[in-house]
Design an enzyme around this catalytic site. Structure first.
Site, PDB file in Angstrom:
ATOM      1  N   ASP A   1       1.291   1.534   6.182  1.00 38.03           N
ATOM      2  CA  ASP A   1       2.321   0.524   6.439  1.00 38.03           C
ATOM      3  C   ASP A   1       3.506   1.197   7.115  1.00 38.03           C
ATOM      4  OD1 ASP A   1       4.274   1.517   4.222  1.00 38.03           O
ATOM      5  OD2 ASP A   1       2.327   1.325   3.230  1.00 38.03           O
TER       6      ASP A   1
ATOM      7  N   ASP B   1       6.488   1.171   5.664  1.00 38.83           N
ATOM      8  CA  ASP B   1       7.440   1.150   4.556  1.00 38.83           C
ATOM      9  C   ASP B   1       8.252  -0.148   4.689  1.00 38.83           C
ATOM     10  OD1 ASP B   1       8.177   2.614   2.191  1.00 38.83           O
ATOM     11  OD2 ASP B   1      10.110   2.974   3.125  1.00 38.83           O
TER      12      ASP B   1
END
Length: 282
Positions: A207, A209
């Site tokens: 991802d 974050d």
């Protein structure tokens, strides 16, 4: 001997011909699970799941000292960790592999971060905390199977288990100049250096974050599990390719990191301290 520490989603390696499952008792308690000794096309390998066999351990609950001690006592001279991370850079996309070369310790909890203390004093240099020779060999192995790996990033180690706030993510990205964020490589990387073991991590970005403006890009557990699972096969292929390579000797001094680090006079050490040093210096 190479040891592999598996992270989220990596609890075994099917390609290994398993020879033994070894329960190791250490001076620091029990490791996350039994260490598995296997063989891949003639090369012996150790494997240990960082979070336990059923992912029952939070990052702050992992007995990092016991894990590193157990692998060292079984003959490990190299460790490759596999870890899920958040990306703090646009160019490190979800699903990408990276090998960080620097670590920023942002862990604020009470993890035990050193084998030393209680009368045994040593200060190990971690200016270059990974084994660059091993990192280069991993990248070369990945190139032979056309799997790209980012190299030279900075990893921010955080406590967890919660996922970070936007201001924390932006702080790590902008003020600390970090490229990746994760919960498990600190203190693992530093304990490996104290144990004179060459260490690298293959990280899998799951991802961005939460530093980006679009909430759709923010990390969730669902995204972590999905994207880690999708990219785990790539990481395992890289590991298997590395096991088939002719590795180069370490030039970073990983295997002699204690040579000038110990300050305590050896003739004043008790039996327990002497046994500790004896294993770490092997």
């Amino acid at each position: 001997m190479l040891a592999i520490i598996g992270g989220t989603g990596l609890y075994k390696i099917d390609e290994l011909d398993i020879k033994d499952s070894i329960e190791v008792s250490t001076p620091f308690g029990m490791p996350s699970a039994n260490a598995v000794k296997g063989n891949y096309k003639g090369r012996d390998v150790l494997f240990l799941p960082r979070h336990g066999n059923a992912h029952q351990l939070l990052p702050s609950e992992i007995n990092y000292k016991a894990n590193i001690w157990a692998l060292k006592s079984l003959g490990a001279t190299q460790i490759i960790g596999v870890s899920a991370v958040g990306s703090l850079r646009e160019e490190i996309r979800p699903g990408d592999l990276s090998i960080p070369s620097q670590y920023f310790d942002f862990v604020k909890g009470n993890r035990e971060k050193s084998f030393f203390g209680n009368g045994l004093v040593a200060h190990v240099s971690t200016a270059n905390p990974i084994c660059h020779s091993m990192a280069d060999d991993i990248v070369k192995a990945a190139n032979t199977i056309d799997i790209p790996i980012h190299q030279g990033q900075s990893y921010a180690g955080v406590d967890g288990p919660r996922l970070g706030t936007r201001v924390e993510s932006q702080f790590l990205r902008e003020s600390c100049q970090c490229d990746l964020v994760g919960m498990t490589n600190v203190p693992e990387v530093f304990l490996a250096r104290e144990a004179q073991i060459s260490y690298c991590t293959i990280t899998i970005a799951t991802d961005y974050d939460c530093w980006k403006d679009d909430p759709a890009d923010h990390v969730t557990v669902e995204k972590v599990i999905q994207r880690f699972g999708e990219s785990l096969a790539k990481a395992q292929k890289v590991l298997m390719a590395y096991l088939l390579t002719n590795t180069t000797d370490c030039v970073d001094g990983c295997r002699s990191s204690l040579a000038s680090a110990i300050l305590s006079p050896r003739d004043l050490l008790n039996e327990e301290q002497s046994r500790l040093l004896e294993l770490l210096e092997k």
